[in-house]
Design a protein around this motif. Structure first.
Motif, mmCIF file in Angstrom:
data_model
loop_
_atom_site.group_PDB
_atom_site.id
_atom_site.type_symbol
_atom_site.label_atom_id
_atom_site.label_comp_id
_atom_site.label_asym_id
_atom_site.label_seq_id
_atom_site.Cartn_x
_atom_site.Cartn_y
_atom_site.Cartn_z
ATOM 1 N N MET A 141 100.659 -104.288 -6.957
ATOM 2 C CA MET A 141 99.392 -103.868 -6.358
ATOM 3 C C MET A 141 98.549 -105.100 -6.026
ATOM 4 S SD MET A 141 99.603 -100.602 -6.357
ATOM 5 C CE MET A 141 100.782 -99.456 -7.058
ATOM 6 N N VAL A 142 97.554 -104.895 -5.173
ATOM 7 C CA VAL A 142 96.674 -106.012 -4.802
ATOM 8 C C VAL A 142 96.007 -106.581 -6.053
ATOM 9 C CG1 VAL A 142 94.624 -106.655 -3.463
ATOM 10 C CG2 VAL A 142 96.324 -105.097 -2.475
ATOM 11 N N TRP A 181 87.950 -105.525 -13.118
ATOM 12 C CA TRP A 181 89.026 -104.547 -13.245
ATOM 13 C C TRP A 181 89.075 -104.089 -14.689
ATOM 14 C CZ3 TRP A 181 93.510 -105.312 -16.298
ATOM 15 C CH2 TRP A 181 93.627 -106.590 -16.843
ATOM 16 N N SER A 182 89.715 -102.940 -14.910
ATOM 17 C CA SER A 182 89.840 -102.508 -16.290
ATOM 18 C C SER A 182 91.114 -101.692 -16.501
ATOM 19 C CB SER A 182 88.605 -101.715 -16.715
ATOM 20 O OG SER A 182 88.723 -101.328 -18.044
ATOM 21 N N CYS A 183 91.149 -100.463 -15.980
ATOM 22 C CA CYS A 183 92.203 -99.536 -16.451
ATOM 23 C C CYS A 183 93.550 -99.704 -15.751
ATOM 24 C CB CYS A 183 91.724 -98.101 -16.297
ATOM 25 S SG CYS A 183 91.712 -97.523 -14.594
ATOM 26 N N ARG A 184 93.563 -100.201 -14.525
ATOM 27 C CA ARG A 184 94.766 -100.354 -13.695
ATOM 28 C C ARG A 184 95.439 -99.026 -13.365
ATOM 29 N NH1 ARG A 184 98.440 -105.383 -15.038
ATOM 30 N NH2 ARG A 184 99.468 -103.863 -16.359
ATOM 31 N N SER A 203 86.570 -99.705 -11.404
ATOM 32 C CA SER A 203 85.992 -101.061 -11.423
ATOM 33 C C SER A 203 86.504 -101.962 -10.309
ATOM 34 C CB SER A 203 86.337 -101.766 -12.738
ATOM 35 O OG SER A 203 86.030 -100.969 -13.827
ATOM 36 N N CYS A 204 87.720 -101.703 -9.827
ATOM 37 C CA CYS A 204 88.393 -102.707 -8.997
ATOM 38 C C CYS A 204 88.294 -102.413 -7.504
ATOM 39 C CB CYS A 204 89.853 -102.850 -9.417
ATOM 40 S SG CYS A 204 90.831 -101.378 -9.082
ATOM 41 N N CYS A 236 93.854 -101.427 -7.609
ATOM 42 C CA CYS A 236 94.933 -101.097 -8.550
ATOM 43 C C CYS A 236 95.839 -99.999 -8.000
ATOM 44 C CB CYS A 236 94.370 -100.683 -9.910
ATOM 45 S SG CYS A 236 93.547 -99.082 -9.905
ATOM 46 N N GLN A 237 95.431 -99.396 -6.872
ATOM 47 C CA GLN A 237 96.223 -98.315 -6.274
ATOM 48 C C GLN A 237 96.750 -98.721 -4.901
ATOM 49 O OE1 GLN A 237 96.145 -94.843 -8.103
ATOM 50 N NE2 GLN A 237 95.919 -96.611 -9.437
#
Lengths: 138, 248
Positions: free
Chosen positions: B35-36, B55-58, B64-65, B77-78
């Motif tokens: 992912m990016v 970022w946090s949870c991924r 956050s991201c 993250c997606q």
């Protein structure tokens, strides 16, 4: 305020939008055309008011106006107005599924069905008005 | 086999270095399912530890991201790196928000607006715990369910040109969240929220671009929420002012 915040005062960067933001993606451009088309519709409304005023003013006044509106450049302008009127109508009808989603209990009508219903209604109404005008003329 | 690599361009801003943003290119490896956000983390861990981003949870839950990726607001993250094969991969901070540093933006404006909309269940009179929970049928839940998934990722604000042009606009997510509570059968706070939801810089500033709903990673449909709130505001206004006894 924490020590860190006091040590480095924040200087956030504020960015400005480009005046051409509406060319940034196709949906922005369609939105812009939808809103801009209102200018042409307003122009046509004013034109109709002038036409009615001249009709009331008498046959001589209207004859001059008739000569004016049969100019090729005026007809070309009307074609442009018609195109924008179509853009206006179709883009606003396209918003119907988002504005008025239809739910019956837990079932939701598919967006395409709502769109097809709106477009169908538009076509039926247009044909009805057209037939009425033809009937009136004959 | 030779490891696949590509260039990642990051729009950076460091207030200690000057007030102009600048771009920096990084060479990153590309692996399956990358992912990016993974690319950014690779840069921070192996190439440049000064790169700042949140970022946090991924897993698309914390919100956050959110960043601008090649011009579009995305949850990094997606967002698979391979989606950008054959074109530039440029990561920039979310549009329309002040940039604190590199990819970190200041979302205080949203947080303050959200607070004014009282995003919690309001009861005129709380019943005692001994009477049990406030129950709800599946149909009542379905009325607001899709508006309830907001993760405050700010992609909708970044996609909204109305907010970009005038930050006084309350904005998509906050108004969708207000609608989520107003349509919850357990809530009795719609009248308390009404002066905020119906003020000129709230629902009436929205010109229905619709991009907020397109970019939302959770299907929250803020555009629908705002247009429905407009309809409700107009109907309520008519009832209060035109129907005898409607002002009660």
């Amino acid at each position: 305020m924490s020590l860190l915040e006091r040590a480095v005062p924040p200087r956030p960067l504020r960015r400005r939008m480009s005046p051409f933001w509406w060319l940034g993606n196709l949906r922005y451009t369609i939105f812009f055309l939808r809103e801009f088309s209102a200018v042409f519709l307003a122009f046509y409304m004013l034109f109709l008011i002038v036409q009615l005023a001249l009709l009331v003013a008498g046959p001589d006044a209207y004859r001059g106006f008739h000569a004016f509106i049969t100019n090729p450049w005026w007809i070309a302008l009307n074609v442009i107005v018609l195109l924008f009127a179509l853009i206006h109508t179709l883009t606003w009808l396209g918003t119907i599924p988002a504005v008025t989603p239809m739910r019956v209990g837990e079932l939701e009508a598919p967006s395409l069905m709502l769109l097809a219903g709106a477009l169908g209604g538009f076509v039926v109404a247009s044909v009805a008005v057209g037939l009425l005008l033809l009937w009136w003329r004959w | 086999m030779r490891e696949a690599r590509r260039t990642l361009t990051v729009v950076r801003y460091n207030p200690e270095r000057g007030m102009s943003p600048y771009t920096q290119d990084y060479e990153v490896p590309v692996w399956d399912g990358m992912m990016v956000l993974d690319a950014l983390n690779f840069v921070r861990e192996h190439v440049d530890s000064t790169l700042a981003f949140r970022w946090s949870c991924r897993m698309g839950v914390c919100g956050s991201c959110g960043m601008s990726v090649s011009g579009a607001p995305r949850l990094t993250c997606q967002d698979e790196v391979t989606e950008y094969d054959g074109r530039d991969l440029v990561v920039a901070p979310l549009a329309h928000f002040p940039v604190i540093r590199d990819l970190v933006v200041d979302i205080d404006d949203f947080m303050q607006k959200l607070r004014t909309l009282k995003p919690w269940l309001i009861r005129k009179q709380e019943k005692p715990l001994s009477e049990g929970e406030y129950r709800q049928t599946p149909t009542q839940r379905a009325a607001y369910d899709h508006h309830a998934s907001c993760i405050n990722c700010m992609l909708c604000y970044s996609a909204c040109p109305v907010y970009g042009l005038d930050t006084k606009f309350t904005g998509p997510a906050a108004l969708a969240i207000a609608r989520r509570y107003n349509t919850d059968s357990r809530d009795q706070g719609a009248e308390e929220r009404r002066p905020i939801v119906e003020r000129p810089e709230a629902v009436w500033t929205c010109t229905f671009v619709g991009e907020c709903s397109v970019v939302c990673p959770k299907g929250v449909q803020p555009a629908e929420a705002i247009q429905r709130s407009k309809l409700q505001a107009a109907t309520g206004f008519a009832i209060r002012n035109l129907v005898p006894g409607g002002a009660k």
